[in-house]
Design a protein around this motif. Structure first.
Motif, PDB file in Angstrom:
ATOM      1  N   LEU A   1      64.929  35.323   7.261  1.00 61.68           N
ATOM      2  CA  LEU A   1      64.472  33.981   7.605  1.00 61.68           C
ATOM      3  C   LEU A   1      65.498  33.265   8.481  1.00 61.68           C
ATOM      4  O   LEU A   1      65.137  32.552   9.423  1.00 61.68           O
ATOM      5  N   ALA A   2      66.777  33.450   8.166  1.00 59.02           N
ATOM      6  CA  ALA A   2      67.822  32.840   8.981  1.00 59.02           C
ATOM      7  C   ALA A   2      67.808  33.407  10.405  1.00 59.02           C
ATOM      8  O   ALA A   2      67.984  32.666  11.380  1.00 59.02           O
ATOM      9  N   PHE A   3      67.589  34.715  10.522  1.00 55.02           N
ATOM     10  CA  PHE A   3      67.548  35.332  11.860  1.00 55.02           C
ATOM     11  C   PHE A   3      66.349  34.837  12.657  1.00 55.02           C
ATOM     12  O   PHE A   3      66.471  34.479  13.837  1.00 55.02           O
ATOM     13  N   ALA A   4      65.176  34.788  12.015  1.00 56.74           N
ATOM     14  CA  ALA A   4      63.977  34.307  12.704  1.00 56.74           C
ATOM     15  C   ALA A   4      64.125  32.846  13.107  1.00 56.74           C
ATOM     16  O   ALA A   4      63.694  32.446  14.195  1.00 56.74           O
ATOM     17  N   ARG A   5      64.746  32.050  12.246  1.00 55.52           N
ATOM     18  CA  ARG A   5      64.971  30.638  12.569  1.00 55.52           C
ATOM     19  C   ARG A   5      65.921  30.489  13.751  1.00 55.52           C
ATOM     20  O   ARG A   5      65.720  29.653  14.630  1.00 55.52           O
ATOM     21  N   SER A   6      66.948  31.318  13.794  1.00 59.20           N
ATOM     22  CA  SER A   6      67.927  31.231  14.880  1.00 59.20           C
ATOM     23  C   SER A   6      67.340  31.659  16.212  1.00 59.20           C
ATOM     24  O   SER A   6      67.720  31.125  17.264  1.00 59.20           O
ATOM     25  N   LEU A   7      66.433  32.627  16.180  1.00 56.78           N
ATOM     26  CA  LEU A   7      65.822  33.079  17.430  1.00 56.78           C
ATOM     27  C   LEU A   7      65.110  31.953  18.160  1.00 56.78           C
ATOM     28  O   LEU A   7      65.133  31.881  19.392  1.00 56.78           O
ATOM     29  N   GLY A   8      64.460  31.073  17.419  1.00 60.57           N
ATOM     30  CA  GLY A   8      63.683  30.009  18.042  1.00 60.57           C
ATOM     31  C   GLY A   8      64.397  28.682  18.129  1.00 60.57           C
ATOM     32  O   GLY A   8      63.775  27.679  18.518  1.00 60.57           O
ATOM     33  N   GLU A   9      65.676  28.636  17.780  1.00 58.29           N
ATOM     34  CA  GLU A   9      66.401  27.371  17.806  1.00 58.29           C
ATOM     35  C   GLU A   9      66.530  26.842  19.240  1.00 58.29           C
ATOM     36  O   GLU A   9      66.778  27.601  20.172  1.00 58.29           O
ATOM     37  N   PHE A  10      66.370  25.539  19.380  1.00 58.94           N
ATOM     38  CA  PHE A  10      66.409  24.932  20.717  1.00 58.94           C
ATOM     39  C   PHE A  10      67.293  23.685  20.744  1.00 58.94           C
ATOM     40  O   PHE A  10      68.284  23.622  21.452  1.00 58.94           O
ATOM     41  N   GLY A  11      66.926  22.675  19.948  1.00 60.15           N
ATOM     42  CA  GLY A  11      67.575  21.373  20.050  1.00 60.15           C
ATOM     43  C   GLY A  11      69.058  21.403  19.791  1.00 60.15           C
ATOM     44  O   GLY A  11      69.845  20.807  20.542  1.00 60.15           O
ATOM     45  N   ALA A  12      69.477  22.100  18.736  1.00 59.77           N
ATOM     46  CA  ALA A  12      70.897  22.107  18.399  1.00 59.77           C
ATOM     47  C   ALA A  12      71.717  22.943  19.374  1.00 59.77           C
ATOM     48  O   ALA A  12      72.922  22.719  19.520  1.00 59.77           O
ATOM     49  N   VAL A  13      71.076  23.880  20.059  1.00 55.99           N
ATOM     50  CA  VAL A  13      71.815  24.827  20.899  1.00 55.99           C
ATOM     51  C   VAL A  13      72.047  24.286  22.305  1.00 55.99           C
ATOM     52  O   VAL A  13      73.145  24.423  22.856  1.00 55.99           O
ATOM     53  N   ILE A  14      71.031  23.673  22.882  1.00 54.22           N
ATOM     54  CA  ILE A  14      71.127  23.332  24.305  1.00 54.22           C
ATOM     55  C   ILE A  14      72.235  22.326  24.587  1.00 54.22           C
ATOM     56  O   ILE A  14      72.769  22.276  25.699  1.00 54.22           O
ATOM     57  N   PHE A  15      72.606  21.510  23.598  1.00 54.22           N
ATOM     58  CA  PHE A  15      73.656  20.521  23.839  1.00 54.22           C
ATOM     59  C   PHE A  15      75.043  21.146  23.851  1.00 54.22           C
ATOM     60  O   PHE A  15      75.947  20.652  24.516  1.00 54.22           O
ATOM     61  N   ILE A  16      75.226  22.224  23.112  1.00 54.38           N
ATOM     62  CA  ILE A  16      76.553  22.816  22.989  1.00 54.38           C
ATOM     63  C   ILE A  16      76.680  24.117  23.771  1.00 54.38           C
ATOM     64  O   ILE A  16      77.776  24.659  23.913  1.00 54.38           O
ATOM     65  N   ALA A  17      75.569  24.617  24.305  1.00 49.76           N
ATOM     66  CA  ALA A  17      75.595  25.934  24.963  1.00 49.76           C
ATOM     67  C   ALA A  17      76.166  25.894  26.363  1.00 49.76           C
ATOM     68  O   ALA A  17      76.762  26.865  26.829  1.00 49.76           O
ATOM     69  N   GLY A  18      75.960  24.808  27.082  1.00 49.99           N
ATOM     70  CA  GLY A  18      76.332  24.785  28.487  1.00 49.99           C
ATOM     71  C   GLY A  18      75.220  25.242  29.390  1.00 49.99           C
ATOM     72  O   GLY A  18      75.160  24.875  30.565  1.00 49.99           O
ATOM     73  N   ASN A  19      74.305  26.072  28.864  1.00 48.99           N
ATOM     74  CA  ASN A  19      73.065  26.456  29.545  1.00 48.99           C
ATOM     75  C   ASN A  19      73.305  27.071  30.917  1.00 48.99           C
ATOM     76  O   ASN A  19      72.595  26.782  31.883  1.00 48.99           O
ATOM     77  N   MET A  20      74.279  27.944  31.002  1.00 50.28           N
ATOM     78  CA  MET A  20      74.563  28.630  32.259  1.00 50.28           C
ATOM     79  C   MET A  20      73.800  29.952  32.298  1.00 50.28           C
ATOM     80  O   MET A  20      73.955  30.779  31.385  1.00 50.28           O
ATOM     81  N   PRO A  21      72.960  30.155  33.320  1.00 48.51           N
ATOM     82  CA  PRO A  21      72.219  31.414  33.409  1.00 48.51           C
ATOM     83  C   PRO A  21      73.147  32.618  33.378  1.00 48.51           C
ATOM     84  O   PRO A  21      74.247  32.592  33.936  1.00 48.51           O
TER      85      PRO A  21
ATOM     86  N   GLY B   1      56.044  35.049  23.681  1.00 46.75           N
ATOM     87  CA  GLY B   1      55.381  36.094  22.909  1.00 46.75           C
ATOM     88  C   GLY B   1      56.349  37.174  22.458  1.00 46.75           C
ATOM     89  O   GLY B   1      56.232  37.703  21.341  1.00 46.75           O
ATOM     90  N   THR B   2      57.322  37.499  23.299  1.00 42.26           N
ATOM     91  CA  THR B   2      58.318  38.502  22.929  1.00 42.26           C
ATOM     92  C   THR B   2      59.201  38.005  21.790  1.00 42.26           C
ATOM     93  O   THR B   2      59.487  38.745  20.842  1.00 42.26           O
ATOM     94  N   VAL B   3      59.628  36.748  21.875  1.00 44.59           N
ATOM     95  CA  VAL B   3      60.438  36.171  20.795  1.00 44.59           C
ATOM     96  C   VAL B   3      59.635  36.123  19.500  1.00 44.59           C
ATOM     97  O   VAL B   3      60.141  36.454  18.414  1.00 44.59           O
ATOM     98  N   LEU B   4      58.366  35.736  19.603  1.00 44.06           N
ATOM     99  CA  LEU B   4      57.503  35.688  18.422  1.00 44.06           C
ATOM    100  C   LEU B   4      57.320  37.077  17.814  1.00 44.06           C
ATOM    101  O   LEU B   4      57.387  37.244  16.580  1.00 44.06           O
ATOM    102  N   ALA B   5      57.100  38.072  18.650  1.00 44.00           N
ATOM    103  CA  ALA B   5      56.915  39.435  18.149  1.00 44.00           C
ATOM    104  C   ALA B   5      58.173  39.952  17.463  1.00 44.00           C
ATOM    105  O   ALA B   5      58.095  40.617  16.421  1.00 44.00           O
ATOM    106  N   LEU B   6      59.327  39.636  18.024  1.00 44.89           N
ATOM    107  CA  LEU B   6      60.579  40.071  17.415  1.00 44.89           C
ATOM    108  C   LEU B   6      60.788  39.417  16.054  1.00 44.89           C
ATOM    109  O   LEU B   6      61.167  40.081  15.074  1.00 44.89           O
TER     110      LEU B   6
END
Length: 285
Positions: free
Chosen positions: A210-230, A257-262
């Protein structure tokens, strides 16, 4: 002769909940509206793509880099939360100490706190000008706007899964077997390894998945600290949002769909492992 069932017997046969048909129908209706309908829209969009187009989108170097960053950070967050969650659940269940209720309540804070707020708080703390950021910079360690910041944000948002799935099982464990093993000379580690952990292992596996599946779809908490560099710190969820902003709905659907399938595959495998472990324990293995 007509047999009349006694009133007490008729009341005993009545259920508190409505009939099976009504409850099942209501359940399926809500599942269809809340879960299946949005997923069907996603799969319909995916159906517009041919396999060649889907493969071209998924194997794009930027997409592969986003998957690599997301999966690796989610895996690290899962390992930490699984081990730390087991330890934290053990402390809360087995020991009494001042502030125990407060600690127990803080575990659910990532569920109640908006993920964007969590991301801003992490940036304020681990940025170069933040309290922890300045302290770590003296040792040459940088968290904000790096891959480590992504893993940290995923860990924060998914830590309750590692605790709450294991905690109820630990609370229900009987101490008789542990005391018997100790009287026979078993060490604390042997008691934990051979008696306690096998009983909590199914819940441990489910919490990690459950923790892994939750982390795969995380958005709000990540984009602020990630830097978002391609190719460096861009996650799959952000790339989906970018493709939507570009009105490239097929590409967004393919990545989503790929993230959901994983995530679904991980949950299915976890359920299989959990059921096998539970059957093994029920046979006394």
């Amino acid at each position: 002769m007509t047999f009349i069932m006694p009133t007490a017997t008729r009341r005993a046969n009545r259920s508190v909940m409505p009939g099976f048909g009504l409850t099942l129908g209501t359940t399926l209706l809500f599942v269809a509206l809340i879960i299946l309908l949005p997923l069907s829209a996603l799969f319909w969009q995916l159906g517009q793509l041919g396999f060649a187009d889907y493969w071209r989108i998924i194997t794009n170097p930027r997409t592969l880099a986003a998957f690599r960053v997301t999966i690796s950070a989610a895996a690290l967050a899962t390992v930490f939360n699984a081990c730390f969650g087991l330890l934290l659940a053990w402390v809360i269940v087995r020991y009494k100490f001042p502030g125990k209720r407060l600690l127990d309540a803080l575990i659910d804070l990532p569920f109640a706190l908006p993920t964007a707020v969590a991301g801003i708080a992490l940036v304020a703390l681990y940025d170069r000008n933040g309290w922890m950021g300045m302290l770590l910079s003296d040792f040459g360690i940088k968290i904000a706007y790096t891959w480590w910041g992504i893993a940290l944000a995923m860990t924060f948002t998914s830590v309750p899964f590692g605790v709450r799935t294991v905690q109820p099982v630990m609370e229900s464990l009987s101490l008789d077997l542990e005391e018997a093993a100790q009287t026979l000379g078993a060490t604390d580690f042997q008691v934990f390894r051979h008696i306690v952990f096998p009983q909590v292992f199914p819940s441990f596996i489910m919490g990690a998945s459950l923790a892994f599946a939750r982390s795969l779809g995380e958005f709000g908490a990540v984009i602020f600290i990630a830097g978002n560099m391609p190719f460096k710190t861009e996650i799959a969820s952000l790339l989906i949002m970018i493709r939507l902003d570009e009105y490239d709905f097929p590409a967004a659907s393919a990545i989503a769909g790929t993230v959901l399938a994983l995530a679904l595959l991980v949950l299915i495998l976890a359920n299989i492992a959990q059921n096998r472990a539970a059957r093994h324990m029920s046979r006394g293995g």
